[in-house]
Motif scaffolding. Structure first.
Motif, mmCIF file in Angstrom:
data_model
loop_
_atom_site.group_PDB
_atom_site.id
_atom_site.type_symbol
_atom_site.label_atom_id
_atom_site.label_comp_id
_atom_site.label_asym_id
_atom_site.label_seq_id
_atom_site.Cartn_x
_atom_site.Cartn_y
_atom_site.Cartn_z
ATOM 1 N N TRP B 245 -9.505 -14.052 -7.617
ATOM 2 C CA TRP B 245 -8.187 -14.441 -7.114
ATOM 3 C C TRP B 245 -7.986 -15.955 -7.169
ATOM 4 O O TRP B 245 -6.871 -16.440 -7.336
ATOM 5 N N GLY B 248 -6.137 -17.132 -10.018
ATOM 6 C CA GLY B 248 -4.825 -16.561 -10.260
ATOM 7 C C GLY B 248 -4.879 -15.270 -11.056
ATOM 8 O O GLY B 248 -3.863 -14.789 -11.541
ATOM 9 N N ASP B 423 0.452 -14.427 -2.954
ATOM 10 C CA ASP B 423 -0.311 -13.645 -3.942
ATOM 11 C C ASP B 423 -0.573 -12.213 -3.499
ATOM 12 O O ASP B 423 -0.835 -11.345 -4.318
#
Lengths: 295, 480, 267
Positions: B245, B248, B423
């Motif tokens: 993560w 990205g 996110d």
């Protein structure tokens, strides 16, 4: 046993003998039929405990046969099975012979030997993880004091499965000891007295007299241990959880049917395992009956 | 005293707290007295996860029971098998648990068996949905998203969070000798890592043999850079998730059409990042103490507390309390917490969700509201609980200075929540309805990789295969 | 010398068997801070873990449940298995087929049977009841008990019964006066195993109970949470949970010895 003529009473016990196994048969029918048929049916479906089961033919079985993880798990299970039974029988016999005598404190010693059988294997597995830990485990601490290097009992792939075998043997050795001990104690004494009078060496007596007499019990132990070890699960729960090359068949089946809830797939694995065990079991059972009747 | 990095965290968290307070003009003032008479007096049964955490929540269940006259019983379950048990009871539709404890990544999977909270609020709350909203507004929005289905239907109230933070030996990082040696070797200052390469450098730097010096003292045992949780327990994939993560990327990326999620795809970027993360993990394992191959949080943290490791790069916030006790175990030692590298750690929570088969959803609703409310969360957090209420966590007194052992995890957690919030919507964990199963498979893949049984490339391949199969079989959305 | 060797062997055996369990007791006396330390032998013993089990998280109910279920199921097992084993051993009932089927019930992986059983028990309303687990344990242990007892019955020479029969004793008297005393060790061992296994069974106890019928084997597992293992209380409950089985084993072991000395059969 001499071929004594069977008394008439036994011949006429038709009703009696069925009456005696009546409750057993009732329980068997009540409890065995449903889960077995259920699993058999599900093994042909893609049921995942949601929605309706869809028929998929032999897909699940095809998957089993082509699943490398399954064969690896089976291979490990057989490895564990072989070593556990071998060690338990040899060591169990040695210790049973050791204990088969009168000595002060024998009750206490026998009682203490029972202990591994008494603890919950599942909780014990987490304790083993703690006891055998490379850094914080008491075993490695003591090894360190003795100037030995720490042993990664449960944290290296080459050792972990053997540690699982050790844990299993630790827990189950008393079983073999006590079954064999009971067998030793229950033996007809006159034959041994006769052998002693003949001046036969203890080793000869053991191989010629003791072992043949214990043969049925040994087969029983093998048969039971094969069945149980095929379903070995508990020692993995708190230790490696199938990691480090220790995934055994039953752990895999547990994972598939109880974490993935892939009921159809799990049933196929389970039935496959069942067939294997049944074949081995039937062969052993035949030997057992033969050994028993041979007396 | 404080490292520059930590000062930064504190500054940010103070800002965040003010901002948070600004958004929610009035914190909910919900208390037990606000619960109207519950007509349904049928007892409710609550599933809890085992461990000391269960002990902390039980008194609140009792208080609720006393105040409302609805008997509440609870049952704590072993962490390793709680998922299976709840699935059997839920999917078997037994109605045994009125309130189920739900890991946030199980939300989508279980949504058919759980009540949308708004539905319950409309039915039972005199203040309606607004009444519920007032309470959940205090909770971190990221966590709320995790307690909602992928369509945004809230089904549970998060009450306990496990967000990964980085825990390190502040005394080592602040030691002038170590700082100089580090700078000389790597050419930059020793400070909590912001890049994974820095973490690797630090891990290598602090790995020392018995007889070498650490902080100017001769070591009487081997010392290692990092504590890792590489055992086949459901943690190794959380560590990997933080790595993935942070770049990205995702385990599998969502495919959206007109803003609606229609499927998943392992993109080239995902693939690349996965392989990089698997490689990084293997590299970090070189600087982890022996036994890490089978470790989970317990032994990983113990290694740190007993003074055998310098950094736990990724550890659940709930372990901070124990990790910080390194100060008592190792003379001169002190632990500090920082956001993990990349500030996108594995984040999750347990939330309480009312079961659709409950005989008393009314009481279940009020219990949730009570547990999630500001006053209850405040009390719990101040009692050392890893609460979810961002309003409470953002209060100015929740700092390392006021309560080192209880609050040390809070500042980095808030920073991360803030950074990660945009996110969360993309994470596979909170979008796939097969995630309970996928998660289990991730453990296996991560563990095999960490122990070197598979190479990073093979691990990626294994993941792609497993994801295809599991999502296809248990999920609803297709894999593109 | 022989004697020294004998005691050395016995001592080693007992040590290996007992030490891990002894270590549970040691762990039960440790405070949380002492669980992980460089020297596991040096610590200040504390009773806080036992206090926890009495005051914070009582385990009496679980212990009682386990006791009820293992004793009840064992009694039923013996009532079913003794006659059945005798029938198999003496009359070869079913030509070995039924016996083999009985044994084979334990070859089926339990986890897979768990789901159908769960659905069945849900329909019958047997979930989280004592009766439900008693029935399950009866079923699980029945096959083993029958099989083990079968072996013990087989060991008694049939001629003994024949002779008694020729002497004019009736069947009941033969069973009571001749067969039962000889089978006593077998009964003791079988009873003990049934007790222990039902006591320690986890998977079904975990799945089929919630709070009413929860057993101590499940209780022992509830110290393992997602961010904390309560080693001390867990070890303490293990210590307590082992005691009843230890007592059972102790009593049975005496019977084994007593029965065995009587079992010296002169054919």
């Amino acid at each position: 046993m001499s071929a004594a003529p069977r008394p008439r009473l036994y011949e006429n016990d038709r009703v009696m003998k069925w009456l005696l196994i009546g409750p057993l048969v009732f329980f068997l029918l009540a409890f065995m039929v449903y889960p077995t048929l259920y699993s058999l049916y599900m093994s042909f479906t893609d049921y995942v405990m949601k929605g309706a089961p869809g028929f998929v033919g032999l897909d699940n079985y095809r998957w089993v046969l082509s699943d490398e993880a399954f064969w690896a798990a089976l291979g490990r299970t057989i490895y564990v099975l072989f070593w556990c039974i071998a060690i338990e029988l040899v060591l169990g016999m040695a210790l049973a012979l050791l204990l088969n005598r009168e000595f002060p404190g024998q009750g206490i010693v026998r009682g203490l030997c029972f202990i591994p059988l008494l603890v919950s294997p599942l909780s014990m597995s987490l304790m083993w993880n703690y006891i055998l830990h490379i850094q914080f485990g008491v075993v490695n601490t003591v090894l360190g004091w003795l100037g030995l290097s720490a042993v990664p009992f449960l944290s290296t792939p080459s050792l972990a499965l053997n540690t699982i075998i050790f844990i299993t043997v630790w827990q189950w050795l008393p079983f073999s000891i006590f079954v064999l001990l009971a067998g030793l104690k229950g033996m007809p004494r006159d034959q041994f007295e006769a052998a002693q009078i003949d001046g036969a060496s203890p080793i000869r007596v053991f191989f010629r007299l003791t072992l043949p007499l214990l043969k049925p019990l040994i087969i029983i132990i093998i048969l039971l241990r094969v069945m149980w070890l095929m379903r070995l699960f508990d020692p993995l729960y708190g230790t490696t959880r199938g990691g480090l090359n220790t995934e055994l068949l039953d752990w895999m089946i547990y994972r598939v049917s109880f974490v993935f809830f892939d009921i159809g797939q799990g049933a196929a694995y389970a039935l496959f395992a069942l067939y294997l065990t049944l074949i081995v079991g039937a062969l052993l059972f035949k030997q057992l009956i033969k050994a028993m009747d041979g007396r | 005293m404080l490292s520059p990095r930590l000062k930064r965290i504190l500054a940010i968290s103070a800002v965040a707290a003010v901002a948070g307070a600004g958004q929610v003009a009035a914190k909910d003032d919900f208390t037990l007295d606000d619960i109207p008479e519950i007509e349904n007096k049928e007892p409710i049964h609550v599933a809890l996860e085992a461990g000391g955490a269960a002990d902390l929540i039980i008194p609140y269940l009792q208080k609720f029971s006393e105040a409302t006259g609805v008997p509440v019983t609870s049952e704590s379950m072993v962490f390793a098998t709680i998922y299976s048990k709840e699935v059997v009871e839920l999917q078997g539709r037994t109605g045994a648990y009125d309130v189920v404890v739900t890991e946030t990544s199980w939300t989508n999977e279980w949504r058919d068996y759980l009540y949308p909270l708004n539905e319950l609020a409309e039915k039972y709350d005199p203040e309606g949905v607004a009444g519920l909203q007032a309470v959940v507004d205090g909770i971190d929005p990221g966590l709320l998203r995790m307690a909602s289905t992928r369509d945004g239907v809230l089904v549970g109230v998060p009450y306990y969070t496990y967000t990964m933070i980085s825990i390190y030996r502040e005394d080592l990082f602040n030691d002038a000798g170590e700082q100089a040696a580090f700078k000389e070797k790597y050419g930059y200052d020793l400070a909590p890592a912001r890049e994974w390469q820095q973490l690797l450098d630090q891990a290598a730097f602090f790995t020392r043999k018995e007889g070498e010096e650490l902080r100017g003292e001769v070591l009487d045992h081997d010392f290692y850079g990092v504590s890792m949780m590489a055992g086949r327990f459901p943690h190794v994939q959380d560590e990997l998730a933080a790595m993935i993560w942070s770049k990205g990327a995702n385990w599998a990326s969502p495919v959206r059409e007109d803003g609606k999620l229609v499927g998943f795809e392992i993109t080239d970027k995902d693939r690349e990042t996965l392989e990089w993360a698997f490689t990084l993990y293997q590299d970090l394992m070189k600087y982890a103490p022996p036994g890490s191959e089978n470790a989970f949080w317990d032994f990983a943290t113990a290694q740190f507390v007993e003074g055998n490791t310098a950094i736990i790069p990724l550890m659940y916030n709930g372990l901070w309390n124990w990790a910080s006790s390194v100060a008592d175990e190792v003379p001169g030692a002190r632990a500090a917490a920082a956001p993990v590298v990349g500030e996108r750690p594995y984040t999750g929570a347990f939330h309480f969700a009312p079961s659709r088969d409950s005989g008393n959803p009314e009481a279940a609703y009020w219990l949730l509201k009570y547990i999630g409310s500001y006053a209850t969360q405040k009390e719990m957090i101040e009692g050392g609980w890893a609460g979810t209420n961002a309003d409470v966590l953002g209060e100015p007194d929740k700092t390392v200075e006021t309560n080192y052992a209880a609050y040390g995890w809070i500042p980095p957690t808030l920073v991360q929540w803030e950074a990660q919030a945009p996110d969360v919507d993309d994470y596979l964990h909170f979008n796939s309805s097969a995630f309970g199963k996928i998660y289990e498979q991730m453990t296996i893949i991560g563990h095999e990789n960490a122990t070197g049984a598979t190479t990073p490339a093979e691990s990626v391949e294994a993941w792609e295969k497993a994801f295809d199969r599991l999502q296809g079989k248990f999920g609803e959305l297709p894999v593109n | 010398m022989r004697k020294a060797l004998f005691w050395l062997a016995v001592g080693l055996m007992v040590f290996v068997f007992v030490f891990p369990v002894l270590w549970i007791y040691v762990t039960a006396l440790k405070a949380p801070d002492d669980i992980f330390s460089d020297n596991p032998f040096i610590f200040t013993p504390t009773l806080e873990n036992f206090d926890y089990l009495i005051n914070v998280r009582p385990a009496f109910g679980e212990l009682l449940n386990s006791m009820i279920m293992s004793v009840c199921s064992t009694i039923i097992v013996m009532l079913i298995s003794l006659p059945a084993a005798y029938s198999f051993a003496r009359f070869n009932t079913g030509n070995g087929h039924i016996l083999f089927i009985t044994i084979s019930t334990r070859m089926f992986p339990g986890v897979v049977a768990a789901i159908p059983f769960f659905l069945l028990f849900r329909t019958l309303g047997l979930l989280d009841t004592h009766l439900g687990l008693v029935l399950l344990y009866t079923y699980f242990n029945m096959s083993f008990a029958t099989f083990l007892l079968y072996g013990f019955f087989r060991e008694i020479p049939e001629s003994l019964e024949h002779a008694a029969m020729l002497d004019g004793y009736d069947r009941i008297t033969i069973l009571r006066r001749i067969v039962f005393p000889l089978i006593k060790p077998g009964v003791a061992i079988t009873t003990m195993f049934c007790l222990i296994w039902s006591w320690n069974e986890f998977l079904f106890a975990f799945l089929f109970t919630r709070r009413v019928a929860r057993t101590v084997s499940v209780g022992q597992s509830t110290f393992w949470g997602s961010v904390e293992i309560q080693w001390g209380p867990m070890a303490a409950l293990m210590c307590i949970a082992v005691l009843p089985t230890l007592i059972a084993a102790w009593i049975m072991q005496r019977h084994v010895v007593r029965g065995l000395t009587f079992g010296a059969v002169k054919g």
